[in-house]
Design an enzyme around this catalytic site. Structure first.
Site, PDB file in Angstrom:
ATOM      1  N   SER A 182       0.817  -1.216   0.000  1.00  0.00           N
ATOM      2  CA  SER A 182       0.000   0.000   0.000  1.00  0.00           C
ATOM      3  C   SER A 182       0.856   1.274   0.000  1.00  0.00           C
ATOM      4  CB  SER A 182      -0.945   0.002   1.200  1.00  0.00           C
ATOM      5  OG  SER A 182      -0.209  -0.090   2.405  1.00  0.00           O
ATOM      6  N   ASP A 423      -3.184   6.631  11.795  1.00  0.00           N
ATOM      7  CA  ASP A 423      -2.405   5.939  10.767  1.00  0.00           C
ATOM      8  C   ASP A 423      -1.075   6.686  10.634  1.00  0.00           C
ATOM      9  OD1 ASP A 423      -1.179   5.053   8.461  1.00  0.00           O
ATOM     10  OD2 ASP A 423      -2.941   5.240   7.164  1.00  0.00           O
ATOM     11  N   HIS A 426       1.005   5.329   6.384  1.00  0.00           N
ATOM     12  CA  HIS A 426       0.845   5.885   5.034  1.00  0.00           C
ATOM     13  C   HIS A 426       1.145   7.383   5.039  1.00  0.00           C
ATOM     14  CE1 HIS A 426      -1.606   2.163   5.255  1.00  0.00           C
ATOM     15  NE2 HIS A 426      -1.017   1.956   4.087  1.00  0.00           N
TER      16      HIS A 426
END
Ligand SMILES: *[C@@H]1O[C@H](CO)[C@@H](O)[C@H](O)[C@H]1NC(C)=O
Ligand SMILES: *[C@@H]1O[C@H](CO)[C@@H](O)[C@H](O)[C@H]1NC(C)=O
Ligand SMILES: *[C@@H]1O[C@H](CO)[C@@H](O)[C@H](O)[C@H]1NC(C)=O
Ligand SMILES: *[C@@H]1O[C@H](CO)[C@@H](O)[C@H](O)[C@H]1NC(C)=O
Ligand SMILES: *[C@@H]1O[C@H](CO)[C@@H](O)[C@H](O)[C@H]1NC(C)=O
Ligand SMILES: *[C@@H]1O[C@H](CO)[C@@H](O)[C@H](O)[C@H]1NC(C)=O
Length: 444
Positions: A182, A423, A426
């Site tokens: 990702s 998060d 990312h």
């Protein structure tokens, strides 16, 4: 009189000793040089004396009876790792020393972040129709936008200025493919956002596919693609949507399932790291029947996978015809005490980069980096390293934290303590991955 003969008798002794000494010195120098040379010339894959117990497996052999792994695969039995290693041989290795592509006078990966709100961001979040809800931080409530305004400034030179038209010219008639997890998908979205604005809306399209997503620009006859292959080798996590599995099973000796999709790309950008950081992996060797697995720690599993990948690169890449990049590990910022002692947060509410030169967080595993470095060095000019780790380490402010779409419903406890579900893996877009792509542009 008596002195002379004694002196003359002694006389030859001194030169003799000197000669013996010289011979001894010469011999030891020769011996040392010989043994050093032997060490240099012994191929890396040859078993060393203390490793004679290892069995070497030749990777990427066409599949026989072994079934394709999917998310329903399981191990019938699991035993400890047998010590089997991947034997990969570079067919060009004997053609002399090759220079590393990245060896130019200036190390563009060493530098600092400079606030620059005149040239950055390179695009607006709301102007990119291909933006992901996991990365669109402004749209999901982030109000401090300084994270978009930083330029990477190498210490001893300047990066080539981003120019979308020039990039499209480089891509004309070509397929550019990102392959990985990702983080790599985020870099792919960044690249599509960086490139799409100069293409009229009716001349571009995106084709979502199972593992492969393709962005096309008609007038350049070019594509910018993303292939989901988080562990590089075949695994039970290869479903791009349903891949969160408790048990990670890999085929350590084969990339063939994925390479059949990436082999026709002209420019390849690989990454792999975080998926190896989630505990031990199960190895299902191709020659193994009846689902008998071995268990190995993540770094060990990654080393096997890198070997199978390197075997593909070594035997399929001709540097003038195909460009291959490997993007090093993307750092995480889960423990604010690492950059600010006595704090107990994470990347949530961080609004500025770390300024301490050489800052390195504990999430970026050094043994993994050394292993990757070793594999990539052996591949020489067949692969270019995009070493994003140090420059991204500084960007504790660049993660979405709570400003993204979350797939799971958040509990009231989580919502009461936003840091708990941040998060910090990312990266918001526009942001840090745009710079990774400027580095690709710089080297292309
Ligand atoms: C696997 O290795 C561990 C640690 O070396 C050892 O304690 C365990 O007994 C081994 N298990 C088997 C089934 O060999
Ligand atoms: C850039 O930042 C400076 C200092 O924060 C500010 O004065 C200026 O208005 C900003 N310019 C733009 C175009 O945002
Ligand atoms: C961008 O690249 C194109 C094609 O190479 C060139 O014509 C143009 O002048 C460049 N733009 C800038 C701002 O440098
Ligand atoms: C478009 O690019 C592909 C390679 O990606 C090539 O095979 C094909 O011939 C090209 N078509 C045109 C019209 O240039
Ligand atoms: C597990 O073993 C059974 C019989 O021993 C076999 O039929 C089956 O295919 C095996 N499972 C896998 C995943 O190989
Ligand atoms: C990347 O850079 C770091 C220093 O910033 C270095 O320690 C590491 O070896 C480099 N990795 C590779 C694969 O070049």
């Amino acid at each position: 009189m008596s002195v002379t003969p004694r002196w003359s008798r002694k006389k030859p002794h001194i030169p003799l000793l000197a000669v013996l000494l010289l011979v001894f010195i010469a011999c030891s120098i020769l011996y040392n040089e010989f043994s050093i040379q032997q060490i240099h010339e012994s191929p890396d894959h040859a078993p060393h004396s203390q490793e004679t117990s290892f069995t070497y497996v030749k990777p990427n052999l066409p599949k026989g009876a072994s079934e394709v792994l999917d998310r329903f695969s399981s191990c019938n039995t699991t035993r400890n790792y047998s010590g089997k290693k991947i034997q990969w041989v570079d067919p060009d290795a004997k053609s002399g020393r090759r220079s590393r592509v990245n060896q130019e006078s200036c190390d563009v990966f060493s530098g600092r972040w400079v606030f620059d709100n005149t040239s950055y961001p390179l695009y607006k979040e709301s102007d990119c129709p291909y933006m992901s809800d996991q990365l669109a931080c402004h749209k999901h409530g982030r109000s401090d936008l300084q994270y978009q305004y930083w330029r990477w400034q190498p210490h001893n030179c300047n990066l080539k200025r981003w120019n979308a038209t020039e990039m499209w010219e480089k891509l004309r008639g070509k397929r550019l493919m990102f392959v990985g997890d990702s983080l790599n998908r985020g870099q792919w979205i960044s690249m599509v956002c960086l490139l799409q604005s100069v293409i009229p809306a009716n001349k571009r399209s995106i084709t979502p596919n199972a593992e492969l997503t393709i962005f096309r620009a008609e007038e350049y006859n070019a594509t910018v693609e993303f292939l989901w292959a988080p562990l590089l080798v075949e695994s039970n996590s290869d479903d791009p949507v349903n891949h969160r599995l408790a048990e990670r099973i890999i085929r350590p000796d084969s990339v063939l399932k994925h390479s059949s999709q990436w082999e026709h790309a002209d420019i390849l950008i690989f990454n792999s790291y975080l998926w190896w950081r989630q505990g031990p992996v199960k190895l299902l060797w191709s020659a193994e029947e009846n689902g008998a697995c071995e268990e190995l720690n993540g770094v060990g599993g990654m080393e096997l996978a890198m070997g199978a990948w390197a075997d593909w690169v070594a035997s399929n890449v001709i540097p003038l015809k195909k460009r291959v990049f490997f993007v090093t590990m993307s750092p995480t910022h889960f423990w604010s005490q690492e950059w600010e002692s006595r704090s107990d947060g994470n990347c949530y509410n961080q609004m500025t980069p770390i300024t301490l030169e050489g800052y390195w967080g504990s999430g970026s595993d050094l043994p993994t980096m050394r292993m990757v470095d070793k594999v990539l060095s052996r591949l020489g000019s067949k692969v270019s390293v995009i070493n994003i780790t140090q420059l991204s380490e500084y960007r504790k402010d660049g993660h979405p934290s709570i400003y993204r779409k979350f797939w799971e419903t958040l509990s009231p406890q989580q919502l009461a303590n936003p840091a708990s579900y941040s998060d910090c893996i990312h990266w918001c877009l526009p942001g840090v991955p745009d710079v990774w792509n400027e580095l690709i542009f710089h080297f292309l």
